[in-house]
Design a protein around this motif. Structure first.
Motif, short mmCIF file in Angstrom:
data_model
loop_
_atom_site.label_atom_id
_atom_site.label_comp_id
_atom_site.label_asym_id
_atom_site.label_seq_id
_atom_site.Cartn_x
_atom_site.Cartn_y
_atom_site.Cartn_z
N PHE A 38 0.80 -1.17 0.16
CA PHE A 38 -0.07 0.53 -0.21
C PHE A 38 0.95 0.85 0.08
O PHE A 38 2.02 0.83 0.86
N ARG A 41 1.91 8.43 2.29
CA ARG A 41 2.41 9.45 1.96
C ARG A 41 2.20 9.91 3.11
O ARG A 41 1.61 10.32 4.00
N ASN A 42 3.69 11.06 3.19
CA ASN A 42 3.83 11.53 4.73
C ASN A 42 3.96 13.01 4.67
O ASN A 42 5.14 13.06 3.63
N HIS A 43 3.75 13.73 5.04
CA HIS A 43 4.40 15.31 5.38
C HIS A 43 5.22 15.31 6.63
O HIS A 43 5.47 16.23 6.69
N TYR A 156 -0.05 18.61 11.19
CA TYR A 156 -1.31 18.06 9.57
C TYR A 156 -2.27 18.47 10.08
O TYR A 156 -2.96 17.97 11.92
N HIS A 185 0.55 3.98 8.77
CA HIS A 185 -1.32 4.29 7.57
C HIS A 185 -2.45 4.87 8.56
O HIS A 185 -3.30 5.21 8.19
N GLY A 198 -6.82 11.64 -1.13
CA GLY A 198 -5.87 11.53 0.39
C GLY A 198 -5.61 11.94 1.65
O GLY A 198 -5.37 11.35 2.53
N SER A 201 -7.60 12.15 4.32
CA SER A 201 -8.15 11.17 5.09
C SER A 201 -7.21 11.02 6.78
O SER A 201 -5.76 10.96 6.49
N TYR A 224 -2.12 21.63 -1.41
CA TYR A 224 -3.48 20.56 -2.43
C TYR A 224 -4.42 21.14 -2.34
O TYR A 224 -6.04 21.23 -2.60
N1 MTE Z 1 -2.18 12.41 8.06
C1 MTE Z 1 -1.48 12.96 8.79
N2 MTE Z 1 -1.69 13.04 9.79
N3 MTE Z 1 -0.40 13.62 8.39
C2 MTE Z 1 -0.11 13.41 6.87
O1 MTE Z 1 1.26 13.98 6.14
N4 MTE Z 1 -0.99 12.66 4.15
C3 MTE Z 1 -2.14 12.01 4.06
C4 MTE Z 1 -2.82 11.46 4.14
N5 MTE Z 1 -3.81 11.73 6.19
C5 MTE Z 1 -1.13 13.01 6.08
C6 MTE Z 1 -2.57 12.19 6.53
C7 MTE Z 1 -2.04 12.17 2.66
S1 MTE Z 1 -1.61 13.74 1.62
C8 MTE Z 1 -2.26 11.25 2.01
S2 MTE Z 1 -2.42 10.19 0.63
C9 MTE Z 1 -2.66 9.73 3.00
O2 MTE Z 1 -2.27 10.15 4.32
C10 MTE Z 1 -2.00 8.30 2.45
O3 MTE Z 1 -2.20 7.87 3.59
P1 MTE Z 1 -1.21 6.86 3.62
O4 MTE Z 1 0.03 6.19 3.63
O5 MTE Z 1 -1.95 5.63 4.30
O6 MTE Z 1 -1.42 6.13 2.07
#
Ligand code: MTE
Length: 362
Positions: A38, A41-43, A156, A185, A198, A201, A224
């Motif tokens: 899967f 994506r993390n910031h 975030y 995740h 995403g 979420s 975004y």
């Molecule tokens: N939620 C938090 N707390 N921090 C994040 O960086 N990244 C978002 C979202 N939720 C993010 C987040 C983005 S841009 C996406 S595309 C999805 O989480 C990716 O979820 P996944 O890593 O479970 O695939």
């Protein structure tokens, strides 16, 4: 295994923050994406939350603010399960970056999208327990991970309209494909907003706030968003551009891959198609003559209204180089746009142009 128990062959865009997508062959043919494939994506750094200590605060424009532990969620509300596809707004950015440079963003290829079965409770049930006030229009989510990519650095966050948040499909989830949610995740609990990009979420969610306006978090107010081509994203102010919510109709070819060699004659082509929010994929077509003629693909049964549609088509190819194109139509009769050049935007979001692969037939 690569970091966070991911497959060794993941395409890793960055270790810290950890950003990785599976190779097309790892997605191909699976209605549900195995957790080790899967995309993620993390910031910021992945927070390692203790499920015992985790609390969810629900406040803002509500009658009664709530502070819930994991057990309160599990025992106080009806459990819900659904299959939903997540797709990053940056999916397929690499193709857009080939049209014109995109500065400071990862070059995601075709696989920043994956599908899982999620188990949790409906956000709407939790909101009902708190009692939503009459001025409420949006629901914002907060999380503890700090991102230094934001201006200024901050935790975030994101929000969705109340009309979406009260749909039965929006979950506070703790399980993914029959396993407890892995840390990367969002363990112990994340938001799953089916049909939305995403980014909405929110993982490791610890705050749900009912508001009259969208979240003013950087990742909702400034990132975004589709900015006009001439705007420098470094100078974008909160509220500039078009905020992304529902996912744009999209499809991709996962097999064959670029530069594969196949035998001339009948060749099986396949991939995924996904229509966001309240639309469904109605048809996928494939062309091997640069769009002069198209052949209708077979759609596999959908695992639920919020899941992608896998498709295959068998096409005849002669010896030599082959370019295969695909295009999806949705239930409103809308078709994907042809060119990523027409869609280019400074942050490289929402590339839903016709995908193509270039392979060779012997
Ligand atoms: N939620 C938090 N707390 N921090 C994040 O960086 N990244 C978002 C979202 N939720 C993010 C987040 C983005 S841009 C996406 S595309 C999805 O989480 C990716 O979820 P996944 O890593 O479970 O695939």
């Amino acid at each position: 295994m690569a970091a966070w128990d991911k497959r060794d062959d993941m395409l890793v865009h960055g270790q810290d923050p950890f950003n990785a997508e599976p190779v097309p062959t790892a997605l191909y043919g699976h209605d549900l994406t195995p957790v080790d494939a899967f995309y993620t994506r993390n910031h910021g750094k992945v927070p390692l939350a203790d499920p015992e200590q985790w609390r969810l605060v629900v406040d803002g424009l509500v009658g009664t603010a709530l502070r819930l532990c994991l057990d309160d969620l599990r025992t106080g509300f009806e459990p819900r399960s659904l299959v939903a596809t997540l797709q990053c707004a940056g999916n397929r950015r690499a193709e857009m970056a080939a049209v014109r440079e995109i500065v400071g963003e990862d070059p995601w290829q075709r696989c920043a999208t994956s599908t899982a079965r999620w188990v949790g409770v409906a956000l709407t049930d939790v909101l009902a327990a708190a009692g939503v006030g009459p001025a409420a229009r949006h629901v914002a989510f907060g999380a503890p991970d700090v991102s230094s990519l934001a201006h200024p650095p901050q935790t975030y966050g994101a929000s969705i309209p109340l009309s979406k948040a009260t749909g039965p499909e929006v979950l506070l989830a703790w399980e993914m494909n029959d396993q407890p949610l892995p840390a990367v995740h969002g363990a112990p609990v994340r938001v799953v907003v089916p049909g939305y990009i995403g980014a909405r979420s929110v993982k490791w969610v610890d705050h749900v706030s009912v508001r009259s306006e969208p979240s003013d978090n950087y990742f909702q107010a400034t990132a975004y968003r589709i900015l006009p081509p001439q705007v420098d994203p470094a100078c974008a102010a909160p509220g500039n551009g078009i905020s992304l919510g529902p996912v744009a109709l999209n499809c991709e070819i996962l097999q064959p891959g670029d530069d594969d060699r196949v035998s001339a004659g009948p060749v099986s082509i396949g991939g995924y198609a996904f229509a966001g929010d309240d639309r469904t994929v109605a048809r996928v077509d494939v062309s091997v003559d640069r769009g002069r003629t198209w052949q209708q693909a077979t759609l596999r049964p959908q695992s639920g209204p919020w899941a992608w549609r896998l498709w295959t088509a068998t096409v005849e190819v002669s010896c030599g180089p082959v370019t295969a194109l695909a295009r999806a139509w949705d239930s409103t009769g809308a078709l994907q746009p042809e060119s990523s050049a027409a869609l280019w935007n400074p942050k490289g979001y929402a590339n839903n142009s016709w995908p193509h692969v270039d392979f060779w037939a012997d």
